[in-house]
Design a protein around this motif. Structure first.
Motif, PDB file in Angstrom:
ATOM      1  N   LEU A 300     -21.678   4.463  11.182  1.00 33.74           N
ATOM      2  CA  LEU A 300     -23.124   4.346  11.354  1.00 33.74           C
ATOM      3  C   LEU A 300     -23.814   5.672  11.053  1.00 33.74           C
ATOM      4  CD1 LEU A 300     -25.227   2.213  12.165  1.00 33.74           C
ATOM      5  CD2 LEU A 300     -25.125   3.126  14.482  1.00 33.74           C
ATOM      6  N   ASN A 301     -23.183   6.776  11.452  1.00 29.80           N
ATOM      7  CA  ASN A 301     -23.750   8.095  11.139  1.00 29.80           C
ATOM      8  C   ASN A 301     -23.847   8.294   9.627  1.00 29.80           C
ATOM      9  OD1 ASN A 301     -23.865   8.706  13.859  1.00 29.80           O
ATOM     10  ND2 ASN A 301     -21.898   9.767  13.869  1.00 29.80           N
ATOM     11  N   TRP A 302     -22.824   7.837   8.899  1.00 30.16           N
ATOM     12  CA  TRP A 302     -22.856   7.929   7.440  1.00 30.16           C
ATOM     13  C   TRP A 302     -24.029   7.141   6.873  1.00 30.16           C
ATOM     14  CZ3 TRP A 302     -22.066   3.516   4.381  1.00 30.16           C
ATOM     15  CH2 TRP A 302     -22.075   3.749   2.998  1.00 30.16           C
ATOM     16  N   LEU A 303     -24.221   5.899   7.352  1.00 36.48           N
ATOM     17  CA  LEU A 303     -25.328   5.079   6.859  1.00 36.48           C
ATOM     18  C   LEU A 303     -26.663   5.721   7.215  1.00 36.48           C
ATOM     19  CD1 LEU A 303     -26.171   2.435   5.456  1.00 36.48           C
ATOM     20  CD2 LEU A 303     -26.217   1.368   7.722  1.00 36.48           C
ATOM     21  N   ALA A 304     -26.755   6.276   8.426  1.00 35.27           N
ATOM     22  CA  ALA A 304     -27.997   6.942   8.827  1.00 35.27           C
ATOM     23  C   ALA A 304     -28.306   8.117   7.899  1.00 35.27           C
ATOM     24  CB  ALA A 304     -27.882   7.424  10.275  1.00 35.27           C
ATOM     25  N   GLY A 305     -27.269   8.851   7.537  1.00 32.43           N
ATOM     26  CA  GLY A 305     -27.477  10.006   6.682  1.00 32.43           C
ATOM     27  C   GLY A 305     -28.019   9.653   5.313  1.00 32.43           C
ATOM     28  N   ILE A 306     -27.567   8.549   4.748  1.00 31.84           N
ATOM     29  CA  ILE A 306     -28.016   8.206   3.395  1.00 31.84           C
ATOM     30  C   ILE A 306     -29.299   7.384   3.383  1.00 31.84           C
ATOM     31  CG2 ILE A 306     -25.680   8.338   2.464  1.00 31.84           C
ATOM     32  CD1 ILE A 306     -25.619   5.295   2.378  1.00 31.84           C
ATOM     33  N   ARG A 347     -10.448   3.496   0.884  1.00 33.87           N
ATOM     34  CA  ARG A 347     -11.799   3.953   1.209  1.00 33.87           C
ATOM     35  C   ARG A 347     -12.694   2.751   1.478  1.00 33.87           C
ATOM     36  NH1 ARG A 347      -9.447   7.728   2.252  1.00 33.87           N
ATOM     37  NH2 ARG A 347      -9.705   9.893   1.581  1.00 33.87           N
ATOM     38  N   GLY A 348     -13.822   3.004   2.100  1.00 33.79           N
ATOM     39  CA  GLY A 348     -14.704   1.951   2.549  1.00 33.79           C
ATOM     40  C   GLY A 348     -15.436   1.266   1.410  1.00 33.79           C
ATOM     41  N   SER A 349     -16.077   0.127   1.757  1.00 36.48           N
ATOM     42  CA  SER A 349     -16.825  -0.607   0.737  1.00 36.48           C
ATOM     43  C   SER A 349     -17.806  -1.559   1.397  1.00 36.48           C
ATOM     44  CB  SER A 349     -15.877  -1.407  -0.164  1.00 36.48           C
ATOM     45  OG  SER A 349     -15.293  -2.484   0.554  1.00 36.48           O
ATOM     46  N   PHE A 350     -18.880  -1.868   0.659  1.00 37.60           N
ATOM     47  CA  PHE A 350     -19.735  -3.015   0.958  1.00 37.60           C
ATOM     48  C   PHE A 350     -19.434  -4.089  -0.077  1.00 37.60           C
ATOM     49  CE2 PHE A 350     -22.661   0.099   2.994  1.00 37.60           C
ATOM     50  CZ  PHE A 350     -22.892  -0.570   4.190  1.00 37.60           C
ATOM     51  N   THR A 351     -19.345  -5.335   0.361  1.00 35.60           N
ATOM     52  CA  THR A 351     -19.260  -6.456  -0.573  1.00 35.60           C
ATOM     53  C   THR A 351     -20.280  -7.506  -0.152  1.00 35.60           C
ATOM     54  OG1 THR A 351     -17.524  -7.536   0.721  1.00 35.60           O
ATOM     55  CG2 THR A 351     -16.819  -6.099  -1.074  1.00 35.60           C
ATOM     56  N   GLY A 352     -20.669  -8.339  -1.121  1.00 34.18           N
ATOM     57  CA  GLY A 352     -21.644  -9.386  -0.833  1.00 34.18           C
ATOM     58  C   GLY A 352     -23.082  -8.935  -0.917  1.00 34.18           C
ATOM     59  N   LEU A 353     -23.333  -7.801  -1.560  1.00 36.26           N
ATOM     60  CA  LEU A 353     -24.707  -7.306  -1.693  1.00 36.26           C
ATOM     61  C   LEU A 353     -25.515  -8.211  -2.622  1.00 36.26           C
ATOM     62  CD1 LEU A 353     -23.990  -3.473  -2.095  1.00 36.26           C
ATOM     63  CD2 LEU A 353     -24.654  -4.703  -0.011  1.00 36.26           C
ATOM     64  N   ALA A 354     -26.787  -8.397  -2.298  1.00 33.62           N
ATOM     65  CA  ALA A 354     -27.684  -9.230  -3.098  1.00 33.62           C
ATOM     66  C   ALA A 354     -29.065  -8.581  -3.132  1.00 33.62           C
ATOM     67  CB  ALA A 354     -27.769 -10.643  -2.520  1.00 33.62           C
ATOM     68  N   HIS A 355     -29.969  -9.148  -3.934  1.00 32.04           N
ATOM     69  CA  HIS A 355     -31.324  -8.591  -4.018  1.00 32.04           C
ATOM     70  C   HIS A 355     -32.003  -8.557  -2.656  1.00 32.04           C
ATOM     71  CE1 HIS A 355     -31.567  -8.132  -8.345  1.00 32.04           C
ATOM     72  NE2 HIS A 355     -31.114  -9.366  -8.526  1.00 32.04           N
ATOM     73  N   ARG A 356     -31.700  -9.526  -1.816  1.00 29.38           N
ATOM     74  CA  ARG A 356     -32.372  -9.608  -0.512  1.00 29.38           C
ATOM     75  C   ARG A 356     -31.765  -8.668   0.533  1.00 29.38           C
ATOM     76  NH1 ARG A 356     -28.997 -14.017  -0.804  1.00 29.38           N
ATOM     77  NH2 ARG A 356     -27.515 -14.277   0.929  1.00 29.38           N
ATOM     78  N   THR A 357     -30.653  -8.031   0.208  1.00 32.24           N
ATOM     79  CA  THR A 357     -29.989  -7.159   1.184  1.00 32.24           C
ATOM     80  C   THR A 357     -30.866  -5.948   1.479  1.00 32.24           C
ATOM     81  OG1 THR A 357     -27.825  -7.836   0.358  1.00 32.24           O
ATOM     82  CG2 THR A 357     -27.925  -5.819   1.681  1.00 32.24           C
ATOM     83  N   ASP A 358     -31.254  -5.791   2.730  1.00 34.85           N
ATOM     84  CA  ASP A 358     -32.101  -4.659   3.124  1.00 34.85           C
ATOM     85  C   ASP A 358     -31.318  -3.738   4.061  1.00 34.85           C
ATOM     86  OD1 ASP A 358     -31.975  -6.117   5.462  1.00 34.85           O
ATOM     87  OD2 ASP A 358     -34.107  -6.644   5.505  1.00 34.85           O
ATOM     88  N   ARG A 359     -32.006  -2.733   4.590  1.00 32.35           N
ATOM     89  CA  ARG A 359     -31.328  -1.753   5.444  1.00 32.35           C
ATOM     90  C   ARG A 359     -30.744  -2.403   6.692  1.00 32.35           C
ATOM     91  NH1 ARG A 359     -34.533   3.538   7.571  1.00 32.35           N
ATOM     92  NH2 ARG A 359     -35.354   2.080   9.125  1.00 32.35           N
ATOM     93  N   ALA A 360     -31.483  -3.327   7.274  1.00 34.96           N
ATOM     94  CA  ALA A 360     -30.979  -3.989   8.483  1.00 34.96           C
ATOM     95  C   ALA A 360     -29.702  -4.768   8.195  1.00 34.96           C
ATOM     96  CB  ALA A 360     -32.045  -4.917   9.057  1.00 34.96           C
ATOM     97  N   ALA A 361     -29.634  -5.388   7.019  1.00 32.30           N
ATOM     98  CA  ALA A 361     -28.426  -6.128   6.662  1.00 32.30           C
ATOM     99  C   ALA A 361     -27.236  -5.184   6.506  1.00 32.30           C
ATOM    100  CB  ALA A 361     -28.655  -6.914   5.375  1.00 32.30           C
ATOM    101  N   LEU A 362     -27.470  -3.994   5.950  1.00 27.23           N
ATOM    102  CA  LEU A 362     -26.396  -3.013   5.834  1.00 27.23           C
ATOM    103  C   LEU A 362     -25.944  -2.544   7.212  1.00 27.23           C
ATOM    104  CD1 LEU A 362     -27.631  -0.817   2.833  1.00 27.23           C
ATOM    105  CD2 LEU A 362     -25.994  -2.704   2.799  1.00 27.23           C
TER     106      LEU A 362
END
Length: 484
Positions: A300-306, A347-362
């Motif tokens: 979560l700290n990583w996501l907050a940083g970016i 290493r980590g990854s996100f999958t399933g990203l779409a146009h509607r994916t926003d910060r809250a979804a991440l």
């Protein structure tokens, strides 16, 4: 009064308790991590001393009378760090930390020697201390040849506090040199890494006396003479002492920089094939099992940083009510992973990203990904013979109710939330300081906290979480195959 010192990765926390175990005051000193190369993680031991001085100086300024009444000090610390000292007790290089993965090849070589799993009850993970020494021998031979003592981080702090080379069972169990069942150094395993017992500190139990505070420091901090320093514990065992997780069947889930699912055991129950850690507890004749994930709140700290937000801002956006998984999946392997994969390369990854994916979804995906990593640890504990029906939540991330609901639902176990207070490693260390100074009964001191809330799994969302967990499990081999 009793003082707990917790040497973490990002700071040193000093916490004062009285004879009734009431928290009187706390203070911190900041630390920084150096990452000179990919997969490397180091700290200068001089930072630990400076941060400890900063924290205790703050306590002296705000609670000088209480500090002066301290009778016992307990130590807790980040585990596995390789602190290499010369004959003059000065560090020969920066400490190689627990989350440093440079020695993954050396770890695999040691793990291939059947003596290591047989004697330690554990896989030799890249983060453990022994493979780091093999790496130093191969890559920094002059440093290795000059090494007179190898200390774990908190035990280097003890050396500064007392002048003694001493460690204790819970921290030593994470080196890959300890006979965990017999609670002693293994001469065979040390020899396998070109070391001897002479390179190691003397071992005590975490509840025992392990030196007294040097007169110089006692005078500087306004303390009396003969302040006892306890054996202490590695950070997870210390947290267990703080949370009262010391009797068989008791368990906690820790949402800190790393994540831990911890269960206390009355007997030695090794099962290295499950990638579960089986270590000595800080209390005599007690052991524990734990699954470890390397990036819990760190994810979560990583996501907050970016994203330019704070971690609390991100979780606040999710609200209080648990949501159905969105189909965006996060693998929290930012520094590789221990349980259950023992994989320093992934290493980590996100999958399933779409146009509607926003910060809250991440954010939701990160929270769920960490919850599913805990589920992996739960399944590994089950393979090792330990069943859990409830866990106590500790660590900074446990302040997020949403995260705890996700964990309860992903694991299918009840999560108990302690009443307001600090029941972490520094509190556990202070308890060990009390036990050592007063000769108190460990079980009478290390009692569980009052529970303020109980979070049950969300029955309506369990099927959706099970389906998302199956997707999560399928992604590791897919990602590993694409990146290996």
């Amino acid at each position: 009064m009793y003082l707990g010192l917790d040497l973490g990765t990002s700071g040193v926390k000093a916490l004062l308790i009285d004879e009734s175990q009431r928290i009187v005051a706390s203070a911190t000193g900041a630390l920084e991590v150096s990452r000179p190369h990919a997969g490397w993680s180091e700290q200068d031991p001089a930072q630990w001393i400076a941060a400890t001085e900063e924290a205790i100086s703050a306590l002296k300024s705000s609670h000088g009378d209480a500090l002066a009444a301290v009778r016992g000090i307990g130590l807790s610390g980040q585990m596995h760090g390789a602190t290499l000292l010369g004959e003059d007790d000065k560090p020969l290089r920066p400490c190689i930390l627990w989350n440093d993965t440079r020695s993954h090849r050396e770890a695999a070589e040691l793990d291939a020697d059947p003596r290591f799993r047989e004697i330690t009850g554990n896989i030799v993970f890249p983060g453990f201390t022994a493979p780091k020494l093999v790496w130093v021998q191969r890559n920094e031979p002059e440093t290795f040849s000059r090494t007179a003592k190898v200390l774990l981080p908190k035990d280097y702090l003890r050396l500064w506090l007392t002048g003694e080379h001493i460690s204790e069972m819970s921290d030593a169990a994470g080196t890959a040199w300890l006979d965990v069942k017999e609670r002693r150094w293994s001469a065979d395993l040390l020899e396998a890494t070109a070391l001897t017992e002479g390179h190691m500190p003397r071992l005590v139990e975490g509840t025992e006396r392990a030196g007294t505070l040097r007169a110089e420091l006692a005078g500087r901090w306004g303390m009396g003479s003969n302040v006892v320093v306890a054996g202490g514990a590695g950070d997870n065992a210390a947290s267990a002492c703080g949370a009262g997780t010391v009797k068989p069947g008791a368990a906690f889930v820790s949402l800190g920089t790393s994540g831990v699912l911890f269960a206390s055991n009355a007997t030695y129950l090794p099962n290295p094939e499950s990638a579960v850690h089986t270590f000595c507890h800080a209390l005599p004749n007690t052991w524990h099992q734990m699954g470890v994930i390397l990036s819990a709140t760190d994810s979560l700290n990583w996501l907050a940083g970016i994203t330019g937000a704070t971690p609390s801002d991100l979780t606040r956006e999710l609200g209080e009510e648990l949501k159905t998984p969105s189909g965006v999946t996060f693998l929290p392997y930012l520094s590789g992973e221990r349980t259950p994969h023992n994989d320093a390369i992934i290493r980590g990854s996100f999958t399933g990203l779409a146009h509607r994916t926003d910060r809250a979804a991440l954010t939701q995906a990160v929270v769920e990904g960490v919850a599913f990593a805990f589920r992996d640890s739960l399944e590994a504990l089950r393979q090792a013979g330990t069943e859990l029906s409830s866990v106590t939540a500790i660590g900074g991330g446990s302040r997020s109710t949403y995260w705890l609901k996700a964990i309860a639902t992903a694991l299918g176990v009840t999560v108990e939330v302690p009443a307001e207070g600090d029941f972490g490693a520094a509190f556990g260390a202070a308890r060990l300081g009390l036990i050592a100074a007063e000769g108190a009964d460990p079980l009478a001191v290390c009692t569980p906290p009052a529970i303020a809330a109980v979070i049950e799994p969300d029955a309506a969302l369990r099927p959706a979480f099970e389906e998302e967990y199956r997707r999560y499990r399928a992604l590791y081999p897919a990602i590993r195959g694409a990146t290996a």
